[in-house]
Scaffold this motif. Structure first.
Motif, PDB file in Angstrom:
ATOM      1  N   SER A  10      34.902  25.547  15.248  1.00 39.79           N
ATOM      2  CA  SER A  10      33.771  26.150  15.667  1.00 39.79           C
ATOM      3  C   SER A  10      33.997  26.867  17.151  1.00 39.79           C
ATOM      4  O   SER A  10      33.046  27.737  17.469  1.00 39.79           O
ATOM      5  CB  SER A  10      32.806  25.162  16.097  1.00 39.79           C
ATOM      6  OG  SER A  10      33.095  24.271  16.942  1.00 39.79           O
ATOM      7  N   THR A  35      31.915  28.233  12.384  1.00 40.36           N
ATOM      8  CA  THR A  35      30.404  27.406  11.937  1.00 40.36           C
ATOM      9  C   THR A  35      29.389  27.758  13.040  1.00 40.36           C
ATOM     10  O   THR A  35      28.276  27.504  12.935  1.00 40.36           O
ATOM     11  CB  THR A  35      30.628  25.925  11.973  1.00 40.36           C
ATOM     12  OG1 THR A  35      31.139  25.618  13.215  1.00 40.36           O
ATOM     13  CG2 THR A  35      31.449  25.648  10.679  1.00 40.36           C
ATOM     14  N   GLY A  36      29.708  28.277  14.308  1.00 38.80           N
ATOM     15  CA  GLY A  36      28.678  28.688  15.343  1.00 38.80           C
ATOM     16  C   GLY A  36      27.954  29.434  14.814  1.00 38.80           C
ATOM     17  O   GLY A  36      27.890  30.490  14.123  1.00 38.80           O
ATOM     18  N   GLN A  96      28.517  29.465   7.077  1.00 41.79           N
ATOM     19  CA  GLN A  96      27.263  29.333   6.273  1.00 41.79           C
ATOM     20  C   GLN A  96      26.947  30.446   5.569  1.00 41.79           C
ATOM     21  O   GLN A  96      26.000  30.603   4.911  1.00 41.79           O
ATOM     22  CB  GLN A  96      26.252  29.181   7.526  1.00 41.79           C
ATOM     23  CG  GLN A  96      26.305  27.904   8.096  1.00 41.79           C
ATOM     24  CD  GLN A  96      27.124  27.816   9.293  1.00 41.79           C
ATOM     25  OE1 GLN A  96      28.330  28.672   9.652  1.00 41.79           O
ATOM     26  NE2 GLN A  96      27.162  26.758  10.232  1.00 41.79           N
ATOM     27  N   SER A 109      38.499  20.738   8.347  1.00 39.80           N
ATOM     28  CA  SER A 109      37.828  21.097   9.552  1.00 39.80           C
ATOM     29  C   SER A 109      38.741  20.185  10.629  1.00 39.80           C
ATOM     30  O   SER A 109      39.388  19.598  10.157  1.00 39.80           O
ATOM     31  CB  SER A 109      36.289  20.408   9.897  1.00 39.80           C
ATOM     32  OG  SER A 109      36.290  19.307   9.747  1.00 39.80           O
ATOM     33  N   ARG A 113      32.176  17.474  14.701  1.00 43.71           N
ATOM     34  CA  ARG A 113      30.891  18.072  14.988  1.00 43.71           C
ATOM     35  C   ARG A 113      30.919  19.223  13.895  1.00 43.71           C
ATOM     36  O   ARG A 113      29.893  19.462  12.976  1.00 43.71           O
ATOM     37  CB  ARG A 113      30.762  18.787  16.428  1.00 43.71           C
ATOM     38  CG  ARG A 113      29.632  19.461  16.430  1.00 43.71           C
ATOM     39  CD  ARG A 113      29.426  19.899  18.145  1.00 43.71           C
ATOM     40  NE  ARG A 113      30.472  20.980  18.126  1.00 43.71           N
ATOM     41  CZ  ARG A 113      30.424  22.135  18.119  1.00 43.71           C
ATOM     42  NH1 ARG A 113      29.462  22.840  17.630  1.00 43.71           N
ATOM     43  NH2 ARG A 113      31.581  22.667  18.533  1.00 43.71           N
ATOM     44  N   VAL A 114      32.309  19.851  13.514  1.00 43.45           N
ATOM     45  CA  VAL A 114      32.168  20.905  12.552  1.00 43.45           C
ATOM     46  C   VAL A 114      31.926  20.406  11.158  1.00 43.45           C
ATOM     47  O   VAL A 114      31.472  20.904  10.373  1.00 43.45           O
ATOM     48  CB  VAL A 114      33.411  21.775  12.644  1.00 43.45           C
ATOM     49  CG1 VAL A 114      33.649  22.892  11.500  1.00 43.45           C
ATOM     50  CG2 VAL A 114      33.393  22.650  13.939  1.00 43.45           C
ATOM     51  N   ASP A 116      30.496  17.451  10.237  1.00 41.33           N
ATOM     52  CA  ASP A 116      28.958  17.255  10.035  1.00 41.33           C
ATOM     53  C   ASP A 116      28.380  18.516   9.646  1.00 41.33           C
ATOM     54  O   ASP A 116      27.580  18.487   8.745  1.00 41.33           O
ATOM     55  CB  ASP A 116      28.618  16.724  11.277  1.00 41.33           C
ATOM     56  CG  ASP A 116      29.088  15.173  11.694  1.00 41.33           C
ATOM     57  OD1 ASP A 116      29.619  14.619  10.574  1.00 41.33           O
ATOM     58  OD2 ASP A 116      29.053  14.985  12.798  1.00 41.33           O
ATOM     59  N   MET A 117      28.473  19.721  10.486  1.00 37.58           N
ATOM     60  CA  MET A 117      27.928  20.905  10.062  1.00 37.58           C
ATOM     61  C   MET A 117      28.044  21.395   8.542  1.00 37.58           C
ATOM     62  O   MET A 117      27.153  21.918   7.758  1.00 37.58           O
ATOM     63  CB  MET A 117      28.311  22.232  10.897  1.00 37.58           C
ATOM     64  CG  MET A 117      27.697  21.713  12.536  1.00 37.58           C
ATOM     65  SD  MET A 117      28.407  22.862  13.469  1.00 37.58           S
ATOM     66  CE  MET A 117      27.470  24.487  13.263  1.00 37.58           C
ATOM     67  N   GLU A 120      26.297  19.014   5.977  1.00 33.97           N
ATOM     68  CA  GLU A 120      24.948  19.542   6.019  1.00 33.97           C
ATOM     69  C   GLU A 120      24.531  20.622   5.247  1.00 33.97           C
ATOM     70  O   GLU A 120      23.746  20.766   4.645  1.00 33.97           O
ATOM     71  CB  GLU A 120      24.331  19.375   7.616  1.00 33.97           C
ATOM     72  CG  GLU A 120      23.099  19.886   7.669  1.00 33.97           C
ATOM     73  CD  GLU A 120      22.504  19.860   9.021  1.00 33.97           C
ATOM     74  OE1 GLU A 120      21.303  20.445   9.117  1.00 33.97           O
ATOM     75  OE2 GLU A 120      23.185  19.642   9.979  1.00 33.97           O
ATOM     76  N   ASP A 121      25.212  21.705   5.542  1.00 31.85           N
ATOM     77  CA  ASP A 121      25.176  23.069   4.867  1.00 31.85           C
ATOM     78  C   ASP A 121      25.352  22.726   3.302  1.00 31.85           C
ATOM     79  O   ASP A 121      24.831  23.198   2.568  1.00 31.85           O
ATOM     80  CB  ASP A 121      26.501  24.146   5.399  1.00 31.85           C
ATOM     81  CG  ASP A 121      26.133  25.282   4.692  1.00 31.85           C
ATOM     82  OD1 ASP A 121      25.240  25.939   4.838  1.00 31.85           O
ATOM     83  OD2 ASP A 121      27.348  25.576   3.925  1.00 31.85           O
TER      84      ASP A 121
END
Length: 193
Positions: A10, A35-36, A96, A109, A113-114, A116-117, A120-121
Protein backbone atom coordinates in the motif's frame (compact mmCIF):
# COMPACT_ATOMS: atom_id res chain seq x y z
CA UNK A 1 0.78 -26.58 -10.72
CA UNK A 2 1.59 -23.35 -12.61
CA UNK A 3 0.64 -20.24 -10.63
CA UNK A 4 -0.50 -16.76 -11.51
CA UNK A 5 0.57 -14.32 -8.80
CA UNK A 6 -0.28 -10.82 -7.66
CA UNK A 7 1.96 -8.81 -5.37
CA UNK A 8 0.38 -5.99 -3.43
CA UNK A 9 1.48 -3.31 -1.03
CA UNK A 10 0.00 0.00 0.00
CA UNK A 11 2.74 2.50 0.61
CA UNK A 12 5.05 3.08 -2.32
CA UNK A 13 5.27 0.05 -4.60
CA UNK A 14 8.69 -0.84 -3.21
CA UNK A 15 7.92 -4.27 -1.74
CA UNK A 16 5.45 -5.38 -4.39
CA UNK A 17 7.61 -4.23 -7.30
CA UNK A 18 10.74 -5.89 -5.90
CA UNK A 19 8.77 -9.14 -5.56
CA UNK A 20 7.33 -8.62 -9.06
CA UNK A 21 10.84 -8.32 -10.49
CA UNK A 22 12.24 -11.38 -8.68
CA UNK A 23 9.27 -13.60 -9.55
CA UNK A 24 9.21 -12.42 -13.17
CA UNK A 25 12.95 -13.07 -13.49
CA UNK A 26 12.30 -16.64 -12.34
CA UNK A 27 9.69 -17.23 -15.04
CA UNK A 28 6.52 -16.78 -13.02
CA UNK A 29 3.43 -15.06 -14.38
CA UNK A 30 3.14 -12.06 -12.07
CA UNK A 31 1.28 -8.78 -11.64
CA UNK A 32 1.66 -6.17 -8.92
CA UNK A 33 -0.79 -3.76 -7.37
CA UNK A 34 -1.25 -1.14 -4.71
CA UNK A 35 -4.33 -1.00 -2.52
CA UNK A 36 -4.64 2.60 -1.38
CA UNK A 37 -6.49 5.51 -2.94
CA UNK A 38 -3.28 6.99 -4.38
CA UNK A 39 0.38 6.21 -4.87
CA UNK A 40 2.37 7.99 -2.15
CA UNK A 41 6.11 8.43 -2.38
CA UNK A 42 8.25 10.03 0.32
CA UNK A 43 8.76 13.75 -0.06
CA UNK A 44 11.01 16.31 1.59
CA UNK A 45 9.21 15.67 4.91
CA UNK A 46 6.61 13.30 6.35
CA UNK A 47 3.98 16.01 5.90
CA UNK A 48 4.90 16.52 2.24
CA UNK A 49 4.61 13.19 0.40
CA UNK A 50 4.49 13.08 -3.38
CA UNK A 51 1.01 11.84 -4.28
CA UNK A 52 0.07 10.40 -7.67
CA UNK A 53 -3.02 8.79 -9.12
CA UNK A 54 -2.82 5.11 -10.02
CA UNK A 55 -2.04 4.88 -13.70
CA UNK A 56 0.42 7.79 -13.62
CA UNK A 57 3.40 6.49 -15.59
CA UNK A 58 6.54 5.77 -13.60
CA UNK A 59 8.41 7.86 -16.19
CA UNK A 60 6.31 10.93 -15.25
CA UNK A 61 7.01 10.38 -11.53
CA UNK A 62 10.72 9.82 -12.17
CA UNK A 63 11.10 12.95 -14.34
CA UNK A 64 9.12 15.12 -11.91
CA UNK A 65 11.08 14.06 -8.83
CA UNK A 66 14.39 14.33 -10.69
CA UNK A 67 13.46 17.95 -11.56
CA UNK A 68 12.33 18.73 -8.00
CA UNK A 69 15.39 17.53 -6.07
CA UNK A 70 17.64 14.93 -7.71
CA UNK A 71 19.98 14.71 -4.71
CA UNK A 72 17.21 14.06 -2.17
CA UNK A 73 15.37 11.49 -4.31
CA UNK A 74 18.58 9.69 -5.26
CA UNK A 75 19.79 9.61 -1.68
CA UNK A 76 16.51 8.26 -0.29
CA UNK A 77 16.32 5.61 -3.02
CA UNK A 78 13.15 6.85 -4.74
CA UNK A 79 14.74 7.58 -8.14
CA UNK A 80 16.47 4.17 -8.32
CA UNK A 81 13.22 2.50 -7.24
CA UNK A 82 11.25 4.31 -9.96
CA UNK A 83 13.91 3.42 -12.53
CA UNK A 84 13.56 -0.26 -11.53
CA UNK A 85 9.77 0.02 -11.75
CA UNK A 86 10.02 1.52 -15.25
CA UNK A 87 11.76 -1.64 -16.43
CA UNK A 88 8.95 -3.81 -15.05
CA UNK A 89 5.76 -2.07 -16.18
CA UNK A 90 4.59 1.37 -17.33
CA UNK A 91 2.54 2.51 -14.32
CA UNK A 92 1.24 1.44 -10.90
CA UNK A 93 -2.11 -0.35 -10.84
CA UNK A 94 -4.73 -0.51 -8.12
CA UNK A 95 -5.76 -3.94 -6.76
CA UNK A 96 -9.42 -3.05 -6.45
CA UNK A 97 -9.55 -2.24 -10.18
CA UNK A 98 -8.02 -5.53 -11.36
CA UNK A 99 -11.25 -7.41 -12.10
CA UNK A 100 -10.53 -7.19 -15.82
CA UNK A 101 -7.20 -8.98 -15.32
CA UNK A 102 -8.80 -12.33 -14.54
CA UNK A 103 -8.04 -14.30 -11.44
CA UNK A 104 -4.93 -15.26 -9.52
CA UNK A 105 -4.00 -18.51 -7.79
CA UNK A 106 -1.87 -16.74 -5.18
CA UNK A 107 -1.96 -13.20 -3.83
CA UNK A 108 0.90 -12.01 -1.62
CA UNK A 109 0.86 -8.97 0.63
CA UNK A 110 3.65 -7.61 2.77
CA UNK A 111 1.61 -5.80 5.39
CA UNK A 112 -1.33 -7.11 7.43
CA UNK A 113 -3.48 -4.04 6.77
CA UNK A 114 -3.17 -4.71 3.03
CA UNK A 115 -3.99 -8.40 3.57
CA UNK A 116 -7.22 -7.35 5.30
CA UNK A 117 -8.11 -5.02 2.40
CA UNK A 118 -7.55 -7.82 -0.13
CA UNK A 119 -9.72 -10.27 1.81
CA UNK A 120 -12.48 -7.68 2.16
CA UNK A 121 -12.33 -6.86 -1.55
CA UNK A 122 -12.48 -10.54 -2.55
CA UNK A 123 -15.45 -11.14 -0.24
CA UNK A 124 -17.32 -8.23 -1.81
CA UNK A 125 -16.74 -9.40 -5.40
CA UNK A 126 -19.03 -11.59 -7.44
CA UNK A 127 -17.65 -15.09 -6.86
CA UNK A 128 -19.16 -16.66 -9.94
CA UNK A 129 -16.03 -18.59 -11.02
CA UNK A 130 -15.75 -20.42 -7.68
CA UNK A 131 -11.98 -20.70 -8.20
CA UNK A 132 -9.84 -20.75 -5.09
CA UNK A 133 -7.25 -18.06 -4.44
CA UNK A 134 -4.66 -18.31 -1.69
CA UNK A 135 -4.01 -14.95 0.00
CA UNK A 136 -0.79 -14.86 2.04
CA UNK A 137 0.70 -12.10 4.17
CA UNK A 138 4.31 -11.91 5.26
CA UNK A 139 5.11 -8.68 7.09
CA UNK A 140 8.12 -6.98 5.52
CA UNK A 141 9.51 -3.61 6.56
CA UNK A 142 9.18 -1.00 3.84
CA UNK A 143 12.81 -0.34 3.00
CA UNK A 144 14.96 -1.42 0.07
CA UNK A 145 16.94 -4.07 1.96
CA UNK A 146 13.93 -5.77 3.53
CA UNK A 147 12.01 -5.58 0.25
CA UNK A 148 14.78 -7.63 -1.38
CA UNK A 149 14.68 -10.21 1.43
CA UNK A 150 10.87 -10.37 1.29
CA UNK A 151 10.92 -10.85 -2.48
CA UNK A 152 13.30 -13.81 -2.20
CA UNK A 153 11.15 -15.35 0.52
CA UNK A 154 8.04 -14.87 -1.64
CA UNK A 155 9.83 -16.72 -4.44
CA UNK A 156 10.70 -19.57 -2.05
CA UNK A 157 7.06 -19.79 -0.99
CA UNK A 158 5.86 -19.81 -4.61
CA UNK A 159 8.26 -22.65 -5.41
CA UNK A 160 6.82 -24.65 -2.52
CA UNK A 161 3.28 -24.09 -3.81
CA UNK A 162 4.26 -25.04 -7.35
CA UNK A 163 5.94 -28.23 -6.12
CA UNK A 164 2.67 -29.79 -4.97
CA UNK A 165 -0.14 -31.19 -7.05
CA UNK A 166 -2.91 -29.57 -5.02
CA UNK A 167 -1.95 -26.69 -2.72
CA UNK A 168 -5.38 -26.78 -1.06
CA UNK A 169 -4.52 -30.18 0.43
CA UNK A 170 -1.01 -29.19 1.52
CA UNK A 171 -1.23 -25.53 2.56
CA UNK A 172 -1.05 -26.07 6.32
CA UNK A 173 2.10 -28.19 5.98
CA UNK A 174 3.67 -25.75 3.49
CA UNK A 175 3.08 -22.78 5.78
CA UNK A 176 4.35 -24.61 8.87
CA UNK A 177 7.54 -25.72 7.11
CA UNK A 178 8.12 -22.26 5.62
CA UNK A 179 7.72 -20.54 9.00
CA UNK A 180 10.08 -22.99 10.66
CA UNK A 181 12.74 -22.72 7.94
CA UNK A 182 12.64 -18.92 7.46
CA UNK A 183 11.62 -17.76 10.95
CA UNK A 184 8.85 -15.63 9.42
CA UNK A 185 5.21 -15.72 10.46
CA UNK A 186 2.66 -16.03 7.68
CA UNK A 187 -1.06 -15.47 7.80
CA UNK A 188 -3.21 -16.84 5.03
CA UNK A 189 -6.77 -17.16 3.85
CA UNK A 190 -8.44 -19.11 1.08
CA UNK A 191 -10.95 -17.00 -0.84
CA UNK A 192 -12.75 -17.45 -4.14
CA UNK A 193 -13.24 -15.71 -7.47
Amino acid sequence: MRLRHAMVCSSNNNRSMEAHLILKNHGLDVSSYGTGAHVKLPGPSLREPNVYDFGTPYRVMYDELRRKDPDLYSRNGILPMLKRNLAIKPAPQRWQDNAKDGYFHLVFSFEERVFDMIIEDLQNRDQSLMRAVLVVNMDVKDNHEEAAVGAKLALDFCKEIEAVECWEDSIDDIVTAFEKQHKRKLIYNISFY
